[in-house]
Design a protein around this motif. Structure first.
Motif, PDB file in Angstrom:
ATOM      1  N   ALA A  27      28.495  43.859  37.283  1.00  0.00           N
ATOM      2  CA  ALA A  27      28.126  43.986  38.694  1.00  0.00           C
ATOM      3  C   ALA A  27      28.000  42.638  39.377  1.00  0.00           C
ATOM      4  CB  ALA A  27      26.821  44.772  38.815  1.00  0.00           C
ATOM      5  N   VAL A  28      27.408  41.665  38.711  1.00  0.00           N
ATOM      6  CA  VAL A  28      27.223  40.340  39.330  1.00  0.00           C
ATOM      7  C   VAL A  28      28.566  39.748  39.706  1.00  0.00           C
ATOM      8  CG1 VAL A  28      26.449  37.980  38.931  1.00  0.00           C
ATOM      9  CG2 VAL A  28      25.020  39.886  38.188  1.00  0.00           C
ATOM     10  N   ARG A  29      29.549  39.855  38.827  1.00  0.00           N
ATOM     11  CA  ARG A  29      30.862  39.296  39.123  1.00  0.00           C
ATOM     12  C   ARG A  29      31.541  40.037  40.259  1.00  0.00           C
ATOM     13  NH1 ARG A  29      33.791  39.613  33.927  1.00  0.00           N
ATOM     14  NH2 ARG A  29      35.557  39.277  35.310  1.00  0.00           N
ATOM     15  N   ARG A  30      31.341  41.361  40.350  1.00  0.00           N
ATOM     16  CA  ARG A  30      31.915  42.112  41.469  1.00  0.00           C
ATOM     17  C   ARG A  30      31.337  41.627  42.791  1.00  0.00           C
ATOM     18  NH1 ARG A  30      30.907  46.759  38.282  1.00  0.00           N
ATOM     19  NH2 ARG A  30      29.268  47.408  39.728  1.00  0.00           N
ATOM     20  N   VAL A  31      30.035  41.404  42.817  1.00  0.00           N
ATOM     21  CA  VAL A  31      29.379  40.935  44.049  1.00  0.00           C
ATOM     22  C   VAL A  31      29.880  39.551  44.429  1.00  0.00           C
ATOM     23  CG1 VAL A  31      27.181  40.228  45.053  1.00  0.00           C
ATOM     24  CG2 VAL A  31      27.321  42.354  43.735  1.00  0.00           C
ATOM     25  N   LEU A  32      29.964  38.651  43.458  1.00  0.00           N
ATOM     26  CA  LEU A  32      30.413  37.290  43.744  1.00  0.00           C
ATOM     27  C   LEU A  32      31.856  37.280  44.258  1.00  0.00           C
ATOM     28  CD1 LEU A  32      28.888  35.437  40.671  1.00  0.00           C
ATOM     29  CD2 LEU A  32      28.147  35.237  43.045  1.00  0.00           C
ATOM     30  N   ALA A  33      32.712  38.096  43.656  1.00  0.00           N
ATOM     31  CA  ALA A  33      34.107  38.156  44.112  1.00  0.00           C
ATOM     32  C   ALA A  33      34.205  38.699  45.527  1.00  0.00           C
ATOM     33  CB  ALA A  33      34.927  39.015  43.151  1.00  0.00           C
ATOM     34  N   THR A  34      33.419  39.722  45.830  1.00  0.00           N
ATOM     35  CA  THR A  34      33.429  40.298  47.174  1.00  0.00           C
ATOM     36  C   THR A  34      32.958  39.278  48.196  1.00  0.00           C
ATOM     37  OG1 THR A  34      33.038  42.527  46.319  1.00  0.00           O
ATOM     38  CG2 THR A  34      32.506  42.131  48.635  1.00  0.00           C
ATOM     39  N   MET A  35      31.893  38.568  47.876  1.00  0.00           N
ATOM     40  CA  MET A  35      31.392  37.541  48.793  1.00  0.00           C
ATOM     41  C   MET A  35      32.399  36.412  48.970  1.00  0.00           C
ATOM     42  SD  MET A  35      27.361  37.266  47.706  1.00  0.00           S
ATOM     43  CE  MET A  35      26.985  36.134  49.076  1.00  0.00           C
ATOM     44  N   ALA A  36      33.074  36.020  47.889  1.00  0.00           N
ATOM     45  CA  ALA A  36      34.060  34.938  47.980  1.00  0.00           C
ATOM     46  C   ALA A  36      35.202  35.304  48.920  1.00  0.00           C
ATOM     47  CB  ALA A  36      34.595  34.604  46.596  1.00  0.00           C
ATOM     48  N   HIS A  37      35.568  36.584  48.949  1.00  0.00           N
ATOM     49  CA  HIS A  37      36.637  37.039  49.830  1.00  0.00           C
ATOM     50  C   HIS A  37      36.160  37.262  51.265  1.00  0.00           C
ATOM     51  CE1 HIS A  37      38.999  38.066  46.151  1.00  0.00           C
ATOM     52  NE2 HIS A  37      40.018  37.852  46.953  1.00  0.00           N
ATOM     53  N   ARG A  38      34.998  37.893  51.419  1.00  0.00           N
ATOM     54  CA  ARG A  38      34.575  38.361  52.740  1.00  0.00           C
ATOM     55  C   ARG A  38      33.586  37.438  53.441  1.00  0.00           C
ATOM     56  NH1 ARG A  38      33.598  44.860  51.466  1.00  0.00           N
ATOM     57  NH2 ARG A  38      35.697  45.282  50.671  1.00  0.00           N
ATOM     58  N   THR A  39      32.678  36.847  52.697  1.00  0.00           N
ATOM     59  CA  THR A  39      31.638  35.992  53.308  1.00  0.00           C
ATOM     60  C   THR A  39      31.491  34.708  52.514  1.00  0.00           C
ATOM     61  OG1 THR A  39      29.925  37.156  52.034  1.00  0.00           O
ATOM     62  CG2 THR A  39      30.354  37.936  54.287  1.00  0.00           C
ATOM     63  N   PRO A  40      32.546  33.882  52.463  1.00  0.00           N
ATOM     64  CA  PRO A  40      32.468  32.663  51.645  1.00  0.00           C
ATOM     65  C   PRO A  40      31.366  31.706  52.081  1.00  0.00           C
ATOM     66  CG  PRO A  40      34.409  32.655  53.074  1.00  0.00           C
ATOM     67  CD  PRO A  40      33.849  34.029  53.127  1.00  0.00           C
ATOM     68  N   PHE A  47      35.709  32.062  42.210  1.00  0.00           N
ATOM     69  CA  PHE A  47      35.267  33.459  42.212  1.00  0.00           C
ATOM     70  C   PHE A  47      36.317  34.336  42.891  1.00  0.00           C
ATOM     71  CE2 PHE A  47      30.678  31.862  42.024  1.00  0.00           C
ATOM     72  CZ  PHE A  47      30.569  32.131  40.667  1.00  0.00           C
ATOM     73  N   ARG A  48      37.012  33.756  43.878  1.00  0.00           N
ATOM     74  CA  ARG A  48      38.078  34.511  44.556  1.00  0.00           C
ATOM     75  C   ARG A  48      39.323  34.611  43.688  1.00  0.00           C
ATOM     76  NH1 ARG A  48      42.324  32.526  46.409  1.00  0.00           N
ATOM     77  NH2 ARG A  48      41.492  30.416  46.611  1.00  0.00           N
ATOM     78  N   LEU A  49      39.829  33.478  43.222  1.00  0.00           N
ATOM     79  CA  LEU A  49      41.128  33.495  42.553  1.00  0.00           C
ATOM     80  C   LEU A  49      41.085  34.200  41.195  1.00  0.00           C
ATOM     81  CD1 LEU A  49      41.597  31.178  40.096  1.00  0.00           C
ATOM     82  CD2 LEU A  49      41.362  29.633  42.038  1.00  0.00           C
ATOM     83  N   LEU A  50      39.934  34.167  40.517  1.00  0.00           N
ATOM     84  CA  LEU A  50      39.848  34.853  39.229  1.00  0.00           C
ATOM     85  C   LEU A  50      39.762  36.364  39.405  1.00  0.00           C
ATOM     86  CD1 LEU A  50      37.454  32.507  37.209  1.00  0.00           C
ATOM     87  CD2 LEU A  50      39.950  32.678  37.055  1.00  0.00           C
ATOM     88  N   ALA A  51      39.283  36.814  40.566  1.00  0.00           N
ATOM     89  CA  ALA A  51      39.210  38.251  40.840  1.00  0.00           C
ATOM     90  C   ALA A  51      40.524  38.799  41.383  1.00  0.00           C
ATOM     91  CB  ALA A  51      38.085  38.534  41.833  1.00  0.00           C
ATOM     92  N   ASP A  52      41.394  37.928  41.881  1.00  0.00           N
ATOM     93  CA  ASP A  52      42.695  38.347  42.373  1.00  0.00           C
ATOM     94  C   ASP A  52      43.666  38.550  41.203  1.00  0.00           C
ATOM     95  OD1 ASP A  52      41.804  38.205  44.955  1.00  0.00           O
ATOM     96  OD2 ASP A  52      42.671  36.225  45.362  1.00  0.00           O
TER      97      ASP A  52
END
Length: 297
Positions: free
Chosen positions: A152-165, A227-232
């Motif tokens: 869950a923590v990684r999902r939140v961080l990835a979402t924030m990196a994309h939407r609210t950096p 956090f963005r590029l690793l989730a892509d």
């Protein structure tokens, strides 16, 4: 791909780098790096986690000295004193790592990637195989498609990196401020279990605390970018990793589930995986470091 025991006790004193330098990337950007071990040894590049810094390379210093290794630990773009590169992807790894190797006078080196550094080590091997001698991945992040249940923590961080950096950057800034002032156990608990925290000596815990603080102290660009590029979807063809890859993974790793690591091993052309019993994200690194730096036959 059977289980393997711990090879060393997970303890080490904090160690200052053997040398520190800055390599030019282009007319406007630089990449900083530190060296550990022995100055005339067999070169190995250590790619830190996400977030992270060159300081974590100190965990390998004793093993590097014993094995005659010159460990080169870069700060990836946006970390430490390295210039930010917000638009980079995994395919750009070879550009900044080879800049460091060129500056250090190294034609080729082994590559070791821990956690978020794992994909970068694979990217280096896939795109600049001639500069790589071996590949070791410790508790390495895996392609998103291989994880049935992303923590869950990684999902939140990835979402924030994309939407609210900007918001994520502010959060990391606060965490860095806390890391500078709080007990090392507060930081270490992000990477290990309660049992793992109790297992570490003060030197390791303090080093991990310093590493985290260093990784976000000068800004948060590196962590937000990764956090963005690793989730892509990874833009690196894994089938082009032409070197045998050794994966080391703790069976109790909650940051990167071991099943996803097995899936990554299956997708690589030539990979072996050692599963470390009762090890988690951080202790898998501590327990595998001597074996990693042993020269391959």
């Amino acid at each position: 791909m059977g289980p393997g025991p711990a090879d060393v006790s997970p303890s080490t004193p904090t160690t200052e780098p053997l040398a520190e330098a800055t390599a030019p990337l282009d007319d406007q950007r630089v990449v900083s790096y530190a060296e550990y071990g022995v100055s005339d040894g067999r070169p190995v590049v250590f790619l830190h986690g996400t977030p992270g810094s060159h300081l974590l390379g100190a965990l390998f210093d004793d093993a590097a000295r014993r094995n005659g290794v010159r460990l080169i630990a870069p700060d990836r773009p946006g970390y430490g004193r390295s210039t930010p590169w917000p638009g980079r992807t995994l395919r750009d790894t070879g550009t900044f790592v080879t800049a460091v190797l060129d500056h250090a006078g190294v034609s080729s080196a082994g590559a070791v990637g821990f956690s978020g550094g794992g994909p970068h080590a694979l990217a280096l091997a896939a795109t600049h195989g001639g500069r790589v001698e071996s590949v070791d991945i410790v508790a390495g992040a895996t392609p998103p498609a291989l994880e049935a249940n992303t923590p869950a923590v990684r999902r939140v961080l990835a979402t924030m990196a994309h939407r609210t950096p900007s918001l994520l950057s502010g959060l990391l800034r606060v965490q860095g401020w806390v890391a500078r002032r709080a007990s090392p156990a507060v930081v270490v608990s992000q990477y290990t279990t309660a049992e793992g925290v109790a297992e570490l000596d003060d030197g390791v815990a303090e080093l991990v605390r310093r590493d985290f603080a260093e990784s976000v102290e000068g800004g948060q660009s590196g962590a937000v970018t990764e956090f963005r590029l690793l989730a892509d979807t990874w833009d690196v063809p894994l089938e082009r990793v032409g070197h045998p890859v050794r994966l080391w993974h703790g069976e109790k790793d909650t940051n990167v589930p071991v099943d996803a690591a097995r899936g990554l091993a299956d997708r690589l052309p030539d990979a072996t995986m050692t599963t470390l019993r009762d090890a988690d994200h951080l202790t898998s690194l501590l327990r595998s470091r001597s074996q990693i730096l042993n020269e391959r036959p």
